[in-house]
Motif scaffolding. Structure first.
Motif, PDB file in Angstrom:
ATOM      1  N   SER A  34     -25.772  13.576 -40.387  1.00 46.88           N
ATOM      2  CA  SER A  34     -25.054  13.432 -39.082  1.00 46.88           C
ATOM      3  C   SER A  34     -24.424  12.278 -39.005  1.00 46.88           C
ATOM      4  O   SER A  34     -25.076  11.243 -39.279  1.00 46.88           O
ATOM      5  N   SER A  39     -29.241  12.002 -38.692  1.00 44.65           N
ATOM      6  CA  SER A  39     -30.241  12.828 -39.083  1.00 44.65           C
ATOM      7  C   SER A  39     -29.913  13.936 -40.023  1.00 44.65           C
ATOM      8  O   SER A  39     -28.307  13.770 -40.165  1.00 44.65           O
ATOM      9  N   ARG A  55     -33.419  20.700 -39.311  1.00 40.54           N
ATOM     10  CA  ARG A  55     -32.956  19.592 -38.973  1.00 40.54           C
ATOM     11  C   ARG A  55     -34.196  18.530 -39.029  1.00 40.54           C
ATOM     12  O   ARG A  55     -35.144  19.047 -38.599  1.00 40.54           O
ATOM     13  N   PHE A  76     -22.109  18.885 -41.362  1.00 42.62           N
ATOM     14  CA  PHE A  76     -21.840  18.504 -39.865  1.00 42.62           C
ATOM     15  C   PHE A  76     -20.192  18.281 -39.737  1.00 42.62           C
ATOM     16  O   PHE A  76     -19.339  18.050 -40.548  1.00 42.62           O
ATOM     17  N   GLY A  80     -20.537  15.311 -34.876  1.00 43.93           N
ATOM     18  CA  GLY A  80     -22.305  15.249 -35.183  1.00 43.93           C
ATOM     19  C   GLY A  80     -22.990  16.346 -34.242  1.00 43.93           C
ATOM     20  O   GLY A  80     -24.131  16.426 -34.254  1.00 43.93           O
ATOM     21  N   LYS A  81     -22.034  17.085 -33.590  1.00 40.74           N
ATOM     22  CA  LYS A  81     -22.583  17.953 -32.658  1.00 40.74           C
ATOM     23  C   LYS A  81     -22.687  19.442 -32.930  1.00 40.74           C
ATOM     24  O   LYS A  81     -23.407  20.149 -32.328  1.00 40.74           O
ATOM     25  N   VAL A  83     -22.725  22.084 -36.930  1.00 37.24           N
ATOM     26  CA  VAL A  83     -22.924  22.281 -38.212  1.00 37.24           C
ATOM     27  C   VAL A  83     -22.129  23.587 -38.463  1.00 37.24           C
ATOM     28  O   VAL A  83     -22.614  24.355 -38.062  1.00 37.24           O
ATOM     29  N   ILE A 100     -26.000  21.359 -32.344  1.00 37.31           N
ATOM     30  CA  ILE A 100     -27.233  21.005 -32.699  1.00 37.31           C
ATOM     31  C   ILE A 100     -28.148  20.892 -31.725  1.00 37.31           C
ATOM     32  O   ILE A 100     -29.288  21.065 -31.754  1.00 37.31           O
TER      33      ILE A 100
END
Length: 184
Positions: A34, A39, A55, A76, A80-81, A83, A100
């Motif tokens: 991420s 992460s 995750r 990602f 980063g919110k 995938v 996520i």
């Protein structure tokens, strides 16, 4: 630097002081880090189950299952919110997206045979390989806007060229984030 298992390691450029991040992760087909918090999302057969996305925190702890399908090649999005990933390996693989944090169900993005999604660095496009059954059954590279999916594939943008080398993007028209392979 090996544990004999399929795990994720943090390795500095000089190779010194390598650190194994995951234990019993059973990485299969890809992982992604991420850009938001470091992460890790990875495809795994943890506990002998089918390949699902999991995750872990940036330190490789606190495993949480994200999906319950036959899911591989996670990427990602730049924020980063979410995938983007491939669901299915043998039977009609397609491209999906999962948020996520909110616990919502994954959303299917393509309906035709489509493989190995990649998200552009700016998040504007997702590229993938697809079999063009409408024309000649040739493998091509497709692209779509990441946040304007209508699940019908009508808004697709096709790059009209057969894929001779599936690891090469066509004429540098689209930049992608290369998938990093897990080794152990």
């Amino acid at each position: 630097m090996t544990s004999g298992k399929r795990e994720i390691w943090r390795v500095p450029p000089d190779g010194a002081n390598s650190q194994q991040l995951t234990t019993d992760a059973e990485i299969t087909d890809g992982f992604s880090i991420s850009p938001l918090d470091g992460s890790i999302v990875f495809s795994s057969v943890r506990g002998g189950e089918k390949r699902s996305l999991w995750r872990a925190d940036a330190n490789g702890k606190n495993f949480r299952r994200l999906t319950d399908g036959e899911d591989i090649f996670p990427q990602f999005t730049p924020d980063g919110k979410s995938v983007v990933f491939q669901r299915g390996h043998v039977d009609v693989p397609t491209v999906w997206r999962v948020a996520i944090e909110d616990g919502s169900a994954p959303v299917q993005l393509t309906e035709m045979v489509s493989l190995k999604p990649n998200v552009s660095p700016d998040g504007a496009k997702t590229t993938f390989y697809f079999m063009d059954k409408e024309t000649d059954d040739a493998w091509r590279i497709g692209a779509m806007g990441l946040f304007s999916y209508d699940n019908s594939w009508r808004n697709r943008e096709r790059i009209e060229r057969d894929v001779a080398d599936p690891e090469t993007l066509v004429e540098n028209k689209l930049r992608t984030i290369n998938q990093v392979s897990a080794t152990g």
